[in-house]
Design a protein around this motif. Structure first.
Motif, PDB file in Angstrom:
ATOM      1  N   LEU A   1      -5.530   8.643  34.565  1.00  0.00           N
ATOM      2  CA  LEU A   1      -5.874  10.001  33.856  1.00  0.00           C
ATOM      3  C   LEU A   1      -7.138  10.594  34.486  1.00  0.00           C
ATOM      4  N   THR A   2      -8.391   9.760  34.195  1.00  0.00           N
ATOM      5  CA  THR A   2      -9.511  10.543  34.486  1.00  0.00           C
ATOM      6  C   THR A   2      -9.620  10.937  36.108  1.00  0.00           C
ATOM      7  N   THR A   3      -9.119  10.168  36.984  1.00  0.00           N
ATOM      8  CA  THR A   3      -8.763  10.466  38.509  1.00  0.00           C
ATOM      9  C   THR A   3      -8.251  11.845  38.720  1.00  0.00           C
ATOM     10  N   LEU A   4      -7.024  11.955  37.988  1.00  0.00           N
ATOM     11  CA  LEU A   4      -6.169  13.125  38.264  1.00  0.00           C
ATOM     12  C   LEU A   4      -6.418  14.250  37.358  1.00  0.00           C
ATOM     13  N   SER A   5      -7.381  14.004  36.496  1.00  0.00           N
ATOM     14  CA  SER A   5      -7.592  15.210  35.550  1.00  0.00           C
ATOM     15  C   SER A   5      -8.322  16.345  36.404  1.00  0.00           C
ATOM     16  N   PHE A   6      -8.985  16.213  37.402  1.00  0.00           N
ATOM     17  CA  PHE A   6      -9.799  17.154  38.047  1.00  0.00           C
ATOM     18  C   PHE A   6      -8.680  18.002  38.978  1.00  0.00           C
TER      19      PHE A   6
ATOM     20  N   LEU B   1     -22.254  24.950  36.574  1.00  0.00           N
ATOM     21  CA  LEU B   1     -22.830  24.410  37.809  1.00  0.00           C
ATOM     22  C   LEU B   1     -23.404  23.124  37.763  1.00  0.00           C
ATOM     23  N   SER B   2     -24.222  22.907  36.756  1.00  0.00           N
ATOM     24  CA  SER B   2     -24.863  21.531  36.347  1.00  0.00           C
ATOM     25  C   SER B   2     -24.114  20.549  36.402  1.00  0.00           C
ATOM     26  N   MET B   3     -22.937  20.879  35.564  1.00  0.00           N
ATOM     27  CA  MET B   3     -21.869  19.734  35.716  1.00  0.00           C
ATOM     28  C   MET B   3     -21.533  19.358  36.893  1.00  0.00           C
ATOM     29  N   TYR B   4     -20.780  20.480  37.734  1.00  0.00           N
ATOM     30  CA  TYR B   4     -20.281  20.099  38.892  1.00  0.00           C
ATOM     31  C   TYR B   4     -21.320  19.430  39.862  1.00  0.00           C
ATOM     32  N   SER B   5     -22.570  19.845  39.828  1.00  0.00           N
ATOM     33  CA  SER B   5     -23.327  19.340  40.629  1.00  0.00           C
ATOM     34  C   SER B   5     -23.585  17.860  40.284  1.00  0.00           C
ATOM     35  N   LEU B   6     -23.827  17.534  39.102  1.00  0.00           N
ATOM     36  CA  LEU B   6     -24.074  16.122  38.618  1.00  0.00           C
ATOM     37  C   LEU B   6     -22.734  15.291  38.838  1.00  0.00           C
ATOM     38  N   PHE B   7     -21.811  15.755  38.611  1.00  0.00           N
ATOM     39  CA  PHE B   7     -20.292  15.105  38.743  1.00  0.00           C
ATOM     40  C   PHE B   7     -20.020  14.718  39.982  1.00  0.00           C
ATOM     41  N   THR B   8     -19.878  15.777  41.186  1.00  0.00           N
ATOM     42  CA  THR B   8     -19.669  15.502  42.446  1.00  0.00           C
ATOM     43  C   THR B   8     -20.550  14.614  43.138  1.00  0.00           C
ATOM     44  N   SER B   9     -21.974  14.864  42.729  1.00  0.00           N
ATOM     45  CA  SER B   9     -23.013  13.703  43.315  1.00  0.00           C
ATOM     46  C   SER B   9     -22.541  12.473  42.929  1.00  0.00           C
TER      47      SER B   9
ATOM     48  N   ASN C   1     -12.556   7.190  43.444  1.00  0.00           N
ATOM     49  CA  ASN C   1     -13.574   8.352  43.723  1.00  0.00           C
ATOM     50  C   ASN C   1     -13.508   9.326  44.809  1.00  0.00           C
ATOM     51  N   GLY C   2     -12.967   8.608  46.004  1.00  0.00           N
ATOM     52  CA  GLY C   2     -12.535   9.461  47.204  1.00  0.00           C
ATOM     53  C   GLY C   2     -11.396  10.501  46.996  1.00  0.00           C
ATOM     54  N   PHE C   3     -10.487  10.051  46.094  1.00  0.00           N
ATOM     55  CA  PHE C   3      -9.337  11.144  45.657  1.00  0.00           C
ATOM     56  C   PHE C   3     -10.197  12.166  44.678  1.00  0.00           C
ATOM     57  N   THR C   4     -11.055  11.936  43.636  1.00  0.00           N
ATOM     58  CA  THR C   4     -11.538  12.639  42.809  1.00  0.00           C
ATOM     59  C   THR C   4     -12.607  13.650  43.459  1.00  0.00           C
ATOM     60  N   LEU C   5     -13.342  13.441  44.505  1.00  0.00           N
ATOM     61  CA  LEU C   5     -14.040  14.172  45.399  1.00  0.00           C
ATOM     62  C   LEU C   5     -13.394  15.283  45.831  1.00  0.00           C
ATOM     63  N   ILE C   6     -12.196  15.161  46.269  1.00  0.00           N
ATOM     64  CA  ILE C   6     -11.404  16.475  46.779  1.00  0.00           C
ATOM     65  C   ILE C   6     -11.501  17.777  45.695  1.00  0.00           C
ATOM     66  N   PRO C   7     -10.856  17.441  44.539  1.00  0.00           N
ATOM     67  CA  PRO C   7     -10.831  18.654  43.576  1.00  0.00           C
ATOM     68  C   PRO C   7     -12.389  19.037  43.123  1.00  0.00           C
ATOM     69  N   ALA C   8     -13.281  17.799  42.821  1.00  0.00           N
ATOM     70  CA  ALA C   8     -14.594  18.213  42.232  1.00  0.00           C
ATOM     71  C   ALA C   8     -15.492  18.980  43.253  1.00  0.00           C
ATOM     72  N   SER C   9     -15.291  18.623  44.662  1.00  0.00           N
ATOM     73  CA  SER C   9     -16.256  19.382  45.405  1.00  0.00           C
ATOM     74  C   SER C   9     -15.489  20.784  45.855  1.00  0.00           C
TER      75      SER C   9
ATOM     76  N   LEU D   1      -7.238  23.471  30.494  1.00  0.00           N
ATOM     77  CA  LEU D   1      -6.935  23.013  29.185  1.00  0.00           C
ATOM     78  C   LEU D   1      -6.079  21.697  29.609  1.00  0.00           C
ATOM     79  N   SER D   2      -5.236  21.547  31.029  1.00  0.00           N
ATOM     80  CA  SER D   2      -4.807  20.216  31.230  1.00  0.00           C
ATOM     81  C   SER D   2      -5.865  19.146  31.690  1.00  0.00           C
ATOM     82  N   MET D   3      -7.014  19.836  32.379  1.00  0.00           N
ATOM     83  CA  MET D   3      -7.989  18.992  32.732  1.00  0.00           C
ATOM     84  C   MET D   3      -8.703  18.057  31.596  1.00  0.00           C
TER      85      MET D   3
END
Lengths: 89, 89
Positions: free
Chosen positions: A13-18, A36-44, A65-73, B36-38
């Protein structure tokens, strides 16, 4: 019920959510209410998690984490572009 | 360098990252570009992670996820309210 199965459901769930966020951002080209702060901290954080997985030889940590890195970045670079272009907060 | 230290840095970044988003959402009352899905998937995932931590007696997992649950569920309820009120996508 196997306790590990609960962990795998949580990880999925947490991996797919992004991905839905990245799809919404791709479709609307709108990052106005995104932090911006959220995505900077989260992606790092996710990139460092992946490095930790590589260094400790932990396959699931690398994969998740490799998988989540794609949508987050993707969302992060969109937000940075909008901030630079429009002075968006 | 201690590999575990890298894991702790990663955990701190991903855990803390949702707070700036919650603060931005609180200040602006704007969730227009947020998916919302995220937040549905992520908040459920974090709650299940916390349950997994409780069931397996894993302190750091309980702590990190219990902590992240606060800003994630705050953003989720804001998004749901806006969706219900304004038919926001």
């Amino acid at each position: 019920m196997d306790v590990d199965a609960i962990g795998y459901v949580a990880a999925a769930l947490t991996t797919l959510s992004f991905f839905p966020q990245a799809i919404k951002t791709l479709r609307t080209d709108d990052t106005h209410s995104i932090s911006l702060s959220m995505y900077s901290l989260f992606t790092s954080g996710v990139a460092i998690w992946a490095a930790f997985g590589l260094l400790s030889g932990n396959g699931p940590v690398i994969l998740a984490n490799g998988f989540t890195l794609i949508p987050a970045s993707f969302v992060l670079q969109k937000k940075i572009r909008h901030r630079l272009k429009a002075g968006e907060r």
